[in-house]
Design an enzyme around this catalytic site. Structure first.
Site, PDB file in Angstrom:
ATOM      1  N   ASP A 427     -18.377 -23.522 -23.604  1.00 49.11           N
ATOM      2  CA  ASP A 427     -17.025 -23.113 -22.824  1.00 49.11           C
ATOM      3  C   ASP A 427     -16.796 -24.519 -22.207  1.00 49.11           C
ATOM      4  O   ASP A 427     -17.041 -25.415 -22.356  1.00 49.11           O
ATOM      5  CB  ASP A 427     -17.315 -22.190 -21.660  1.00 49.11           C
ATOM      6  CG  ASP A 427     -18.452 -22.610 -20.509  1.00 49.11           C
ATOM      7  OD1 ASP A 427     -18.893 -23.953 -20.388  1.00 49.11           O
ATOM      8  OD2 ASP A 427     -18.725 -22.024 -19.623  1.00 49.11           O
ATOM      9  N   ASP A 470     -12.887 -18.706 -21.059  1.00 47.30           N
ATOM     10  CA  ASP A 470     -12.700 -19.897 -21.541  1.00 47.30           C
ATOM     11  C   ASP A 470     -14.275 -20.079 -22.727  1.00 47.30           C
ATOM     12  O   ASP A 470     -14.227 -21.522 -23.169  1.00 47.30           O
ATOM     13  CB  ASP A 470     -12.683 -21.170 -20.674  1.00 47.30           C
ATOM     14  CG  ASP A 470     -13.992 -21.164 -19.836  1.00 47.30           C
ATOM     15  OD1 ASP A 470     -14.454 -20.067 -19.357  1.00 47.30           O
ATOM     16  OD2 ASP A 470     -14.601 -22.200 -19.430  1.00 47.30           O
TER      17      ASP A 470
END
Length: 558
Positions: A427, A470
């Site tokens: 991420d 994300d």
């Protein structure tokens, strides 16, 4: 294909030219007809007992106002020499029978396309009676004729060479027409088998029945002896035409999607379909004089409904309606003229003999192309919908459901083939801070940048998807842990090396990454859990790094 169409056009022009020339020539005989309803024995006719009842008729055409027997008398008005081998030619012989007697004949000579009297020295365009020795002025020929349809025929005397030329032109044209229809039907059948789209089945059935109908009507099937008693039958004509019309209606409803787009027209066509279905079922057992007329009237209603539906679809810019208008509107116009001729609303024009089969060929090919275009559009819409359901709109990589499904399948394949598989789970560091400080548009740009640079550094067989927020999950089939580590490190450096710019400010990005290789017997959840543990180890170790999950309790940060 271009050569075939050129041959078809040249043949048609030849036929029309020969026909016009033949009809324009004054024939060396006059015609008289016996009063309606009379069918005396031949001996009495030859004895002159009915001479007073033969009335002169203008021209050389034989009209069939009903299905009763007619007697005609041809009287030569000039000598016809035997040097050109003259032939008495009668066109439009479909479902008609002719008994011809000349003073040289001991018995009448039967001429017909089917059954007794059929001969195969000439094409099915006309029946031919050779005038051996020529024809002398004043000589009389008696003709007894019976028909099960009402299309008029024309009498004429032509040299044998001209008859052969017309034979060749007719055979060439009919061969092209029947071959094109048959090939299009087979092609539609192949598409139906391959694609399982019922529209192709409807089109195949329509073309196939029309091909059989044309071959029956035109006499091409007369080579099969056991069909002699069936082919000339009016029932055959009614059954085949009704079946072809019924198949056409079902195809058009599918093709224009009338149930959805024009429900009112669909109801009319459905009602007509039920009527035609009933007529077809009854006609298999019994037909009446009005059976064909009733079917023709239903056909006119259908044609009107199709014209209306096509016009509405065009006004709505329905793409397939343009193909329908170009392919079948000319054919439907010919059908209207043909039905009017059968109903005796106007004459049965000679050009209909070729206009109808040519219209069928043109319509079949046009609708086959139109159906292909329709299915291509449907497939494009399906692909678009599938893409939207599979890929994340923001990043253009797979969404969570798609990446999970794809990776589960890849894991099963890896176990089956005993090949390695490695996953990379990562991420964006401090992603919430990016949204808070720069706005959500900056966060979106960060996600797009990371996803794009990730895709650009993966193979076509690798998997990449947005797992949530994300988080990005990458699957590397056929890849060992050490190779996966190299891929992850390249991705990390690629993202951090060239920061994207948002509102004129550089957006520094870094990734925390976890890498794990699939173990024997391990499933998706277990593999992802280990990769996730490695990811969080990277975060705990200071972020912007890659952590490799080598064993159950061993994590190596790089």
């Amino acid at each position: 294909m271009e050569r075939s169409w050129r041959l078809l056009w040249q043949t048609l022009l030849t036929l029309l030219g020969l026909s016009a020339a033949a009809l324009a020539c004054a024939q060396p005989f006059v015609v008289a007809r016996l009063g309606p309803g009379a069918d005396p024995p031949l001996a009495q006719v030859l004895a002159g007992r009915y001479d007073a009842r033969f009335a002169p008729v203008a021209g050389e055409r034989i009209d069939y106002p009903d299905r009763r027997t007619q007697w005609l008398r041809l009287t030569a008005t000039a000598d016809v020499g035997e040097d050109q081998l003259p032939q008495l030619v009668i066109d439009q012989p479909y479902r008609k029978f002719f008994d011809i007697w000349r003073h040289r004949d001991a018995d009448p000579v039967r001429r017909a396309l089917h059954g007794r009297g059929s001969e195969f020295q000439h094409s099915s365009r006309f029946v031919v009676y050779p005038l051996e020795g020529g024809l002398r002025k004043g000589e009389v020929i008696y003709l007894r004729t019976y028909a099960t349809e009402f299309t008029p025929s024309t009498l004429r005397i032509e040299p044998l060479a001209q008859v052969h030329r017309q034979d060749m032109g007719h055979v060439a044209l009919r061969s092209v027409v029947l071959t094109a229809l048959g090939a299009t039907a087979i092609l539609a059948f192949g598409f139906w088998v391959g694609l399982r789209e019922r529209g192709y089945a409807y089109l195949c059935l329509t073309l196939l029945v029309q091909t059989v109908n044309l071959a029956v009507e035109g006499g091409e099937i007369r080579m099969i002896p056991w069909l002699y008693e069936v082919l000339p039958n009016r029932r055959t004509n009614v059954v085949l035409n009704t079946a072809a019309t019924l198949a056409s209606v079902r195809f058009l409803m599918f093709y224009l999607d009338l149930r959805t787009t024009q429900a009112g027209v669909a109801k009319v066509l459905n009602a007509c379909s039920w009527v035609l279905g009933a007529l077809l079922a009854v006609s298999l057992v019994q037909t009446w004089k009005l059976s064909a007329s009733f079917g023709n009237l239903v056909l006119l209603v259908l044609i009107g409904a199709v014209f209306y539906a096509c016009a509405v679809a065009i006004s709505r810019r329905q793409h397939e309606a343009y193909f329908l208008a170009g392919a079948w509107v000319p054919l439907l116009a010919v059908l209207v003229v043909l039905v009017g001729g059968f109903q005796k609303w106007w004459p049965m024009f000679a050009w209909l003999e070729y206009a109808y089969p040519l219209g069928l060929v043109f319509g079949g090919l046009g609708l086959l192309l139109g159906l292909a275009a329709k299915l291509q559009k449907l497939r494009q819409d399906h692909d678009t919908a599938k893409h939207r359901a599979t890929y994340d709109r923001l990043t253009s990589v797979m969404n969570r459901q798609a990446i999970e499904q794809s990776l589960r399948e890849a894991i099963l394949e890896a176990h089956r083939s005993r090949r390695p598989l490695t996953v990379v789970f990562f991420d964006i560091d401090h992603f919430k801070r990016i949204n808070d400080e720069h706005g959500h548009s900056a966060g979106d740009e960060a996600l797009r940048t990371v996803a794009e640079r990730t895709r650009n550094r993966l193979r076509a067989t690798d998997l990449c998807g947005r797992y949530g927020g994300d988080e990005i999950l990458v699957g590397l089939p056929g890849t060992r842990l050490e190779q996966g580590l190299v891929v992850a490190e390249h991705l990390r450096r690629a993202v951090g090396a060239n920061p994207p710019s948002v509102h004129g400010r550089a957006l520094n990005l870094s990734l925390s990454m976890g890498v794990a290789e699939l173990r024997p017997g391990e499933n998706f959840d277990q593999l992802l859990e280990r990769a996730d543990a490695a990811l969080y180890a990277s975060k705990a170790g200071g972020r912007d790094r890659v952590t490799v999950q080598r064993a159950a309790v061993e994590e190596v940060a790089i």
